[in-house]
Design an enzyme around this catalytic site. Sequence first.
Site, PDB file in Angstrom:
ATOM      1  N   HIS A   1       0.871  -1.202   0.000  1.00 24.01           N
ATOM      2  CA  HIS A   1       0.000   0.000   0.000  1.00 24.01           C
ATOM      3  C   HIS A   1       0.896   1.237   0.000  1.00 24.01           C
ATOM      4  O   HIS A   1       1.672   1.422  -0.926  1.00 24.01           O
ATOM      5  CB  HIS A   1      -0.921  -0.080   1.218  1.00 24.01           C
ATOM      6  CG  HIS A   1      -2.027   0.947   1.272  1.00 24.01           C
ATOM      7  ND1 HIS A   1      -2.377   1.769   0.241  1.00 24.01           N
ATOM      8  CD2 HIS A   1      -2.881   1.249   2.284  1.00 24.01           C
ATOM      9  CE1 HIS A   1      -3.387   2.544   0.597  1.00 24.01           C
ATOM     10  NE2 HIS A   1      -3.719   2.254   1.840  1.00 24.01           N
TER      11      HIS A   1
ATOM     12  N   ASP B   1       2.699   5.395  -6.725  1.00 28.07           N
ATOM     13  CA  ASP B   1       3.940   5.300  -5.934  1.00 28.07           C
ATOM     14  C   ASP B   1       5.194   5.182  -6.788  1.00 28.07           C
ATOM     15  O   ASP B   1       6.300   5.246  -6.252  1.00 28.07           O
ATOM     16  CB  ASP B   1       3.852   4.081  -4.996  1.00 28.07           C
ATOM     17  CG  ASP B   1       2.778   4.277  -3.956  1.00 28.07           C
ATOM     18  OD1 ASP B   1       1.797   3.525  -3.971  1.00 28.07           O
ATOM     19  OD2 ASP B   1       2.897   5.232  -3.168  1.00 28.07           O
TER      20      ASP B   1
ATOM     21  N   HIS C   1      -2.332  -2.428  -9.478  1.00 31.49           N
ATOM     22  CA  HIS C   1      -3.305  -1.754  -8.591  1.00 31.49           C
ATOM     23  C   HIS C   1      -4.534  -2.641  -8.445  1.00 31.49           C
ATOM     24  O   HIS C   1      -4.920  -3.342  -9.385  1.00 31.49           O
ATOM     25  CB  HIS C   1      -3.710  -0.406  -9.204  1.00 31.49           C
ATOM     26  CG  HIS C   1      -4.307   0.520  -8.197  1.00 31.49           C
ATOM     27  ND1 HIS C   1      -5.630   0.450  -7.858  1.00 31.49           N
ATOM     28  CD2 HIS C   1      -3.757   1.471  -7.425  1.00 31.49           C
ATOM     29  CE1 HIS C   1      -5.886   1.358  -6.929  1.00 31.49           C
ATOM     30  NE2 HIS C   1      -4.753   1.997  -6.640  1.00 31.49           N
TER      31      HIS C   1
HETATM   32  C1  SDX Z   1      -1.461   2.112  -3.395  1.00 30.20           C
HETATM   33  O1  SDX Z   1      -6.188   0.815  -3.123  1.00 30.20           O
HETATM   34  C2  SDX Z   1      -5.685   1.928  -3.401  1.00 30.20           C
HETATM   35  O2  SDX Z   1      -6.361   2.814  -3.912  1.00 30.20           O
HETATM   36  C3  SDX Z   1      -4.234   2.091  -3.031  1.00 30.20           C
HETATM   37  C4  SDX Z   1      -3.595   3.395  -3.474  1.00 30.20           C
HETATM   38  C5  SDX Z   1      -4.185   4.566  -2.766  1.00 30.20           C
HETATM   39  O3  SDX Z   1      -4.107   5.679  -3.300  1.00 30.20           O
HETATM   40  O4  SDX Z   1      -4.635   4.384  -1.605  1.00 30.20           O
HETATM   41  O5  SDX Z   1      -3.775   3.563  -4.871  1.00 30.20           O
HETATM   42  C6  SDX Z   1      -2.105   3.417  -3.156  1.00 30.20           C
HETATM   43  O6  SDX Z   1      -1.399   1.322  -2.492  1.00 30.20           O
HETATM   44  C7  SDX Z   1      -0.949   1.787  -4.789  1.00 30.20           C
HETATM   45  C8  SDX Z   1      -0.367   0.325  -4.874  1.00 30.20           C
HETATM   46  C9  SDX Z   1       1.049   0.376  -4.316  1.00 30.20           C
HETATM   47  N1  SDX Z   1       1.631  -0.968  -4.213  1.00 30.20           N
HETATM   48  C10 SDX Z   1       2.604  -1.384  -5.027  1.00 30.20           C
HETATM   49  O7  SDX Z   1       3.061  -0.738  -5.970  1.00 30.20           O
HETATM   50  C11 SDX Z   1       3.182  -2.741  -4.660  1.00 30.20           C
HETATM   51  C12 SDX Z   1       3.369  -3.581  -5.939  1.00 30.20           C
HETATM   52  N2  SDX Z   1       2.056  -3.872  -6.442  1.00 30.20           N
HETATM   53  C13 SDX Z   1       1.517  -5.199  -6.093  1.00 30.20           C
HETATM   54  O8  SDX Z   1       1.847  -5.595  -4.788  1.00 30.20           O
HETATM   55  C14 SDX Z   1       0.061  -5.330  -6.518  1.00 30.20           C
HETATM   56  O9  SDX Z   1      -0.054  -4.829  -7.784  1.00 30.20           O
HETATM   57  C15 SDX Z   1      -1.034  -4.738  -5.666  1.00 30.20           C
HETATM   58  C16 SDX Z   1      -0.894  -5.099  -4.217  1.00 30.20           C
HETATM   59  C17 SDX Z   1      -1.065  -3.257  -5.796  1.00 30.20           C
HETATM   60  C18 SDX Z   1      -2.301  -5.339  -6.197  1.00 30.20           C
HETATM   61  O10 SDX Z   1      -2.185  -6.732  -5.966  1.00 30.20           O
HETATM   62  P1  SDX Z   1      -3.224  -7.702  -6.634  1.00 30.20           P
HETATM   63  O11 SDX Z   1      -4.607  -7.268  -6.308  1.00 30.20           O
HETATM   64  O12 SDX Z   1      -2.816  -9.118  -6.348  1.00 30.20           O
HETATM   65  O13 SDX Z   1      -2.991  -7.392  -8.166  1.00 30.20           O
HETATM   66  P2  SDX Z   1      -3.759  -8.102  -9.307  1.00 30.20           P
HETATM   67  O14 SDX Z   1      -4.948  -8.885  -8.799  1.00 30.20           O
HETATM   68  O15 SDX Z   1      -4.011  -7.079 -10.339  1.00 30.20           O
HETATM   69  O16 SDX Z   1      -2.676  -9.184  -9.860  1.00 30.20           O
HETATM   70  C19 SDX Z   1      -2.920  -9.789 -11.101  1.00 30.20           C
HETATM   71  C20 SDX Z   1      -1.657 -10.555 -11.455  1.00 30.20           C
HETATM   72  C21 SDX Z   1      -1.240 -11.559 -10.386  1.00 30.20           C
HETATM   73  O17 SDX Z   1      -0.532 -12.577 -11.074  1.00 30.20           O
HETATM   74  P3  SDX Z   1      -1.374 -13.919 -11.582  1.00 30.20           P
HETATM   75  O18 SDX Z   1      -1.951 -14.544 -10.340  1.00 30.20           O
HETATM   76  O19 SDX Z   1      -2.437 -13.405 -12.545  1.00 30.20           O
HETATM   77  O20 SDX Z   1      -0.327 -14.788 -12.270  1.00 30.20           O
HETATM   78  O21 SDX Z   1      -0.560  -9.644 -11.579  1.00 30.20           O
HETATM   79  C22 SDX Z   1       0.449 -10.005 -10.660  1.00 30.20           C
HETATM   80  C23 SDX Z   1      -0.221 -10.804  -9.570  1.00 30.20           C
HETATM   81  O22 SDX Z   1       0.708 -11.664  -8.953  1.00 30.20           O
HETATM   82  N3  SDX Z   1       1.020  -8.753 -10.143  1.00 30.20           N
HETATM   83  C24 SDX Z   1       2.315  -8.424 -10.187  1.00 30.20           C
HETATM   84  C25 SDX Z   1       2.392  -7.139  -9.641  1.00 30.20           C
HETATM   85  N4  SDX Z   1       1.169  -6.730  -9.277  1.00 30.20           N
HETATM   86  C26 SDX Z   1       0.322  -7.730  -9.583  1.00 30.20           C
HETATM   87  N5  SDX Z   1       3.407  -9.102 -10.649  1.00 30.20           N
HETATM   88  C27 SDX Z   1       4.597  -8.452 -10.543  1.00 30.20           C
HETATM   89  N6  SDX Z   1       4.745  -7.217 -10.024  1.00 30.20           N
HETATM   90  C28 SDX Z   1       3.667  -6.534  -9.569  1.00 30.20           C
HETATM   91  N7  SDX Z   1       3.817  -5.310  -9.045  1.00 30.20           N
END
Ligand code: SDX
Length: 393
Positions: free
Chosen positions: A229, A328, A270
């Site tokens: 987050h 971020d 996201h």
């Molecule tokens: C913020 O909610 C909000 O509004 C938050 C925020 C706000 O203003 O409050 O916008 C601020 O928190 C932004 C997010 C910051 N976090 C990061 O940048 C950390 C890296 N991102 C990941 O941890 C991830 O993208 C999340 C936590 C943000 C979302 O996770 P999800 O819900 O698991 O993502 P998804 O369902 O879209 O994933 C789909 C696929 C998955 O792989 P498969 O199961 O399909 O094989 O994409 C993969 C995930 O493993 N994936 C990534 C990835 N993010 C998702 N793979 C590599 N790197 C990544 N960053």
Amino acid sequence: DAGFFTYDPGFMATASCHSAITYIDGEQGVLLYRGYPIDQLATKASFLEVAYLLLYSELPSEQELLDFERVITTHTMLNENLKNFLDGFHYDAHPMAILCGVVGSLSAFYHESIDVHDPHYREVSAHRLIAKVPTIAAAAYKHNVGEPIMYPRNDLRYGANFLHMMFATPCTDYEPELLAEKALNLLFILHADHEQNASTSTVRLAGSSGANPFACVAAGIASLWGPAHGGANEAVLDMLHQIGDVSNVPKYIDKAKDKDDPFRLMGFGHRVYKNYDPRAKIIREVCHQVLEEMPGANSPLFDLALKLEEIALHDEYFVERKLYPNVDFYSGIIYSALGIPRNMFTVMFALARTVGWVSHWMEMMSDPANRIGRPRQIYCGPQQRDYVPISKR
Ligand code: SDX
């Protein structure tokens, strides 16, 4: 169907609450604060103007804004006894740990503000939090660097006051550059609110029990700290330093795609946006401007970030999963250029998001139909069974 927005029944089935503050369309990459597009607010409004909008649902008149700025300014000082609390932290305590602890302790100092059923004190609490969090944030930084805490100044605007508390000392004054103040104003606006993200949902759930607003915002700070987050902006800089050079980018892209490797591309992806995060687009442009105009800013990291973004956005793993840079991805590079250390990046996020947290808390607490939040679960444990005496286990 509310006319302007047509709700997807499936979405409504999962919606946690009704709110009129922020609207996001993750597919289209749309972000509205009380109906105003984020790009217009970020480039035309001041942060306190946007704070007023989020709190009171309309943009302020000139007089309303002056009155609001005056109220916030008069609440920026901390109770002097809080300095003793701050002194008690270990010298290398993470600033988010200090922020979380000190914000929570405000309920021990502003007793009248914890009467959550009195609209007047609800508003006073909201003003106190918006006013004092920057002072506490700067004090956390000063504690880390072993410098004396700087008091707020009533003659400075919100962002300039924060920068002054961060970088001035009793021996040397500090006049923030206008570009730094403008960049901070824009970053605060972009981070002010974002609908029901994890930390805002934490604040709402804590507040639904009638807990005081200082404790609720402390809970929000704790949730925001996580690297998935708000902690992502600090993790992005750690990642860029870990990658080190453009030649290493393909290796780390492969690591991010490897299910068995815990490495994720920080600043990408996201929960809601399956298009470019509109805030990331704005921050990317400001990054260019700041690095061009700020002497000695860390442009190699920005060049590396641009190369990483370009390669990821052409890789089918990221394209298929609609993983784009989020808010971020670039913010830490700007904070670095402003001289703000990495361990303060999430504190900057919390400082701005305090406005969103208190707006959602005020919205929820002013709703007479508000009830305690009680999420349910899908039970996947053992069926009912009888106790077995320890001699027979
Ligand atoms: C913020 O909610 C909000 O509004 C938050 C925020 C706000 O203003 O409050 O916008 C601020 O928190 C932004 C997010 C910051 N976090 C990061 O940048 C950390 C890296 N991102 C990941 O941890 C991830 O993208 C999340 C936590 C943000 C979302 O996770 P999800 O819900 O698991 O993502 P998804 O369902 O879209 O994933 C789909 C696929 C998955 O792989 P498969 O199961 O399909 O094989 O994409 C993969 C995930 O493993 N994936 C990534 C990835 N993010 C998702 N793979 C590599 N790197 C990544 N960053």
